[in-house]
Enzyme design. Structure first.
Site, PDB file in Angstrom:
ATOM      1  N   SER A 141       0.764  -1.244   0.110  1.00 21.65           N
ATOM      2  CA  SER A 141      -0.144  -0.079   0.023  1.00 21.65           C
ATOM      3  C   SER A 141       0.871   1.096   0.041  1.00 21.65           C
ATOM      4  CB  SER A 141      -0.885  -0.142   1.245  1.00 21.65           C
ATOM      5  OG  SER A 141      -1.413   1.360   1.457  1.00 21.65           O
ATOM      6  N   TYR A 154      -2.100  -1.025   9.662  1.00 21.94           N
ATOM      7  CA  TYR A 154      -2.440  -1.467   8.095  1.00 21.94           C
ATOM      8  C   TYR A 154      -1.120  -1.118   7.576  1.00 21.94           C
ATOM      9  CZ  TYR A 154      -3.991  -1.238   3.519  1.00 21.94           C
ATOM     10  OH  TYR A 154      -4.021  -1.459   2.243  1.00 21.94           O
TER      11      TYR A 154
END
Length: 245
Positions: A141, A154
């Site tokens: 990401s 995350y």
């Protein structure tokens, strides 16, 4: 069965970026195994879309963090289509924006189980089973670069995916298998959009120089590149975010 057809496994293939990747790889001629966690109807719809266009696909339920379930997923790919050439680990979860000081350990563990343990389990089977000339593609990401507040678990999980990906690429020396990660920026999927106020979505959409959110098709294009012609791209994290960072 076409003995020369290449075979791809796509985890998280029932919706979002994974679903679009299934469609794109099938259009490129792959037989596809659609891995999914719990959305059987969505996975079946992905298979139906492929087969309606003359392609070959099956759906297999598997928790990416369960080593036995993932071994069975790979077994099924080999039984149905004769082997595995490309593995795309698109399965993942994201936390709601929460400061690290307020984040529960249960939520931290949930993120790590799917995003880190899951990436490890899938990569381990892929390293054992992908045929020469193949590709392993994990999902990272752009949060690892943007360091957006509220996404510590995350972002940490995707930093771990980056490290595993780059090390595995080097461990597979001599096997003719590429290992890369794709790091999307803000992309218009349910995973990203759910729970966000419209003003937040609008602000994030305006951030890249291209002034829009990514679409799942944008990311599937990058995956298809790594799965097919990109044989000289190896041990890399490709940031697909419209220039946001």
């Amino acid at each position: 069965m076409n003995e020369t057809q290449r075979v791809a496994i796509v985890t998280g293939g029932s919706r979002g970026i994974g679903r679009e990747t299934v469609s794109r790889l099938a259009a490129d001629g792959f037989a596809v195994v659609v891995g999914y966690a719990g959305r059987a109807a969505d996975a079946d719809a992905a298979v139906d879309e492929v087969t309606a266009k003359g392609g070959r696909a099956v759906a297999v339920q598997a928790d990416v963090a369960d080593e036995q379930a993932i071994a069975t997923l790979f077994d099924r790919a080999e039984q149905e289509f004769g082997g595995v050439d490309v593995v795309v680990n698109a399965a993942g979860v994201m936390n709601d924006p929460t400061p690290l000081a307020e984040m529960s350990l249960a939520e931290f563990d949930r993120i790590m189980r799917t995003n880190v343990r899951g990436a490890f389990v899938v990569s381990q089977q892929a390293a054992r089973r992908v045929r020469a000339g193949g590709a392993i593609i994990n999902f990272s990401s752009s949060v690892t670069r943007l360091q957006q507040p509220g996404y510590a678990p995350y972002g940490a999980s995707k930093g771990a995916v980056d490290t595993m990906t780059l090390i595995l690429a080097r461990e597979l020396r001599g096997r003719d298998i590429t290992v890369n990660a794709v790091a999307p920026g803000p992309t218009a999927t349910a995973l990203f959009l759910d729970g966000k106020p419209q003003e937040v979505i609008d602000r994030l959409a305006a951030a890249p120089p291209l002034e829009r959110l990514g679409e799942p098709t944008d990311i599937a294009e990058v995956v298809a590149f790594l799965a097919g012609p990109a044989r000289w791209v190896n041990g890399q994290v490709l940031y697909a975010n419209g220039g946001i960072a």
